[in-house]
Design an enzyme around this catalytic site. Sequence first.
Site, PDB file in Angstrom:
ATOM      1  N   GLU A 145       0.808  -1.227   0.000  1.00 28.46           N
ATOM      2  CA  GLU A 145       0.000   0.000   0.000  1.00 28.46           C
ATOM      3  C   GLU A 145       0.841   1.278   0.000  1.00 28.46           C
ATOM      4  O   GLU A 145       0.305   2.386  -0.108  1.00 28.46           O
ATOM      5  CB  GLU A 145      -0.915   0.009   1.227  1.00 28.46           C
ATOM      6  CG  GLU A 145      -2.105  -0.937   1.129  1.00 28.46           C
ATOM      7  CD  GLU A 145      -1.696  -2.389   1.270  1.00 28.46           C
ATOM      8  OE1 GLU A 145      -0.885  -2.706   2.162  1.00 28.46           O
ATOM      9  OE2 GLU A 145      -2.172  -3.218   0.468  1.00 28.46           O
TER      10      GLU A 145
ATOM     11  N   ILE B 162       9.547  -9.520   4.774  1.00 28.31           N
ATOM     12  CA  ILE B 162      10.387 -10.664   5.144  1.00 28.31           C
ATOM     13  C   ILE B 162       9.845 -11.905   4.451  1.00 28.31           C
ATOM     14  O   ILE B 162       8.645 -12.195   4.535  1.00 28.31           O
ATOM     15  CB  ILE B 162      10.391 -10.891   6.671  1.00 28.31           C
ATOM     16  CG1 ILE B 162      10.897  -9.638   7.401  1.00 28.31           C
ATOM     17  CG2 ILE B 162      11.246 -12.114   7.028  1.00 28.31           C
ATOM     18  CD1 ILE B 162      10.766  -9.709   8.909  1.00 28.31           C
TER      19      ILE B 162
ATOM     20  N   THR C  16       5.908 -18.798   0.868  1.00 31.64           N
ATOM     21  CA  THR C  16       5.394 -18.803  -0.515  1.00 31.64           C
ATOM     22  C   THR C  16       6.086 -17.710  -1.328  1.00 31.64           C
ATOM     23  O   THR C  16       6.935 -16.980  -0.837  1.00 31.64           O
ATOM     24  CB  THR C  16       3.866 -18.529  -0.509  1.00 31.64           C
ATOM     25  OG1 THR C  16       3.661 -17.144  -0.161  1.00 31.64           O
ATOM     26  CG2 THR C  16       3.151 -19.443   0.464  1.00 31.64           C
TER      27      THR C  16
ATOM     28  N   HIS D 117       4.762 -15.052  -2.286  1.00 27.10           N
ATOM     29  CA  HIS D 117       4.114 -13.745  -2.045  1.00 27.10           C
ATOM     30  C   HIS D 117       5.156 -12.650  -1.842  1.00 27.10           C
ATOM     31  O   HIS D 117       5.002 -11.524  -2.313  1.00 27.10           O
ATOM     32  CB  HIS D 117       3.198 -13.849  -0.813  1.00 27.10           C
ATOM     33  CG  HIS D 117       2.260 -12.706  -0.688  1.00 27.10           C
ATOM     34  ND1 HIS D 117       2.226 -11.886   0.417  1.00 27.10           N
ATOM     35  CD2 HIS D 117       1.322 -12.236  -1.524  1.00 27.10           C
ATOM     36  CE1 HIS D 117       1.308 -10.961   0.242  1.00 27.10           C
ATOM     37  NE2 HIS D 117       0.741 -11.148  -0.924  1.00 27.10           N
TER      38      HIS D 117
HETATM   39  N1  LIG Z   1       4.166 -10.286   3.959  1.00 29.43           N
HETATM   40  C1  LIG Z   1       4.318  -8.926   4.101  1.00 29.43           C
HETATM   41  C2  LIG Z   1       3.353  -8.028   3.687  1.00 29.43           C
HETATM   42  N2  LIG Z   1       2.205  -8.471   3.121  1.00 29.43           N
HETATM   43  C3  LIG Z   1       1.006  -7.641   3.010  1.00 29.43           C
HETATM   44  C4  LIG Z   1       1.016  -6.743   1.756  1.00 29.43           C
HETATM   45  O1  LIG Z   1       2.008  -5.712   1.895  1.00 29.43           O
HETATM   46  C5  LIG Z   1      -0.345  -6.052   1.598  1.00 29.43           C
HETATM   47  O2  LIG Z   1      -0.614  -5.279   2.754  1.00 29.43           O
HETATM   48  C6  LIG Z   1      -1.462  -7.076   1.403  1.00 29.43           C
HETATM   49  O3  LIG Z   1      -1.118  -7.936   0.342  1.00 29.43           O
HETATM   50  C7  LIG Z   1      -2.809  -6.367   1.096  1.00 29.43           C
HETATM   51  O4  LIG Z   1      -2.709  -5.597  -0.067  1.00 29.43           O
HETATM   52  N3  LIG Z   1       3.540  -6.692   3.833  1.00 29.43           N
HETATM   53  C8  LIG Z   1       4.702  -6.197   4.398  1.00 29.43           C
HETATM   54  O5  LIG Z   1       4.862  -4.976   4.545  1.00 29.43           O
HETATM   55  N4  LIG Z   1       5.676  -7.063   4.795  1.00 29.43           N
HETATM   56  C9  LIG Z   1       5.526  -8.430   4.679  1.00 29.43           C
HETATM   57  O6  LIG Z   1       6.445  -9.198   5.067  1.00 29.43           O
HETATM   58  C1  LIG Z   2       6.329 -11.213   2.382  1.00 26.29           C
HETATM   59  C2  LIG Z   2       5.064 -11.923   2.637  1.00 26.29           C
HETATM   60  O1  LIG Z   2       4.054 -11.663   2.039  1.00 26.29           O
HETATM   61  C3  LIG Z   2       5.150 -13.109   3.533  1.00 26.29           C
HETATM   62  O2  LIG Z   2       5.356 -12.646   4.870  1.00 26.29           O
HETATM   63  C4  LIG Z   2       3.899 -13.953   3.482  1.00 26.29           C
HETATM   64  O3  LIG Z   2       4.239 -15.152   4.155  1.00 26.29           O
HETATM   65  P1  LIG Z   2       3.884 -16.538   3.424  1.00 26.29           P
HETATM   66  O4  LIG Z   2       4.635 -16.531   2.094  1.00 26.29           O
HETATM   67  O5  LIG Z   2       4.402 -17.642   4.356  1.00 26.29           O
HETATM   68  O6  LIG Z   2       2.381 -16.573   3.236  1.00 26.29           O
END
Ligand SMILES: Nc1c(NC[C@H](O)[C@H](O)[C@H](O)CO)[nH]c(=O)[nH]c1=O
Ligand SMILES: CC(=O)[C@@H](O)COP(=O)(O)O
Length: 161
Positions: A58, A82, A86, A88
Amino acid sequence: MTIYEGNYNGQGKKIAIVTSRFNEFITARLLSGAEDMLIRHGVARENIDVIWVPGAFEIPFITKRAVNSQKYDGVLTLGTVIRGATTHYDYVCNEVSKGVAQVGMNSNIPVLFGVLTTESIEQAVERAGTKAGNKGAETALGLLEMISLNEQFQIESIGMN
Ligand SMILES: Nc1c(NC[C@H](O)[C@H](O)[C@H](O)CO)[nH]c(=O)[nH]c1=O
Ligand SMILES: CC(=O)[C@@H](O)COP(=O)(O)O
């Protein structure tokens, strides 16, 4: 030969810090380091606005809103991504870095990228005020330098009109 370089004088400067709440244990320390660095270089506490967003993904949207408000001399972005189990992580990192860069390129004020993208919690801790320094403080200093440099070109462009 003309050399342009910025200084670290924060007096009179208005700064927005866009900070993501995800991994707040780390990001709060990046924010503390950034605030301390800005204030110790002359930025008035009342001239620092902290804008919290849910996660790093965001950050670009709100950073664009902050730039378009024309309230600030520069915008600092802070967050902590971090890697989990997955892919993601890869999508979040790619989009936040690309998005912040795109906002910066389409802006007339500096936008700096202070989002940690780490493989482990330990790497994040090391960069939030332990043995690898504080990336929030480092990026804040870079923002002051870029604000100063940007002003030099704004003055020049006024002179050319
Ligand atoms: N896994 C992390 C996230 N994930 C959330 C996304 O940033 C976002 O808020 C969500 O996908 C909704 O749009 N965010 C971080 O800042 N750090 C992470 O490790
Ligand atoms: C960076 C991320 O989105 C991560 O923290 C999400 O964790 P996971 O890949 O185990 O769902």
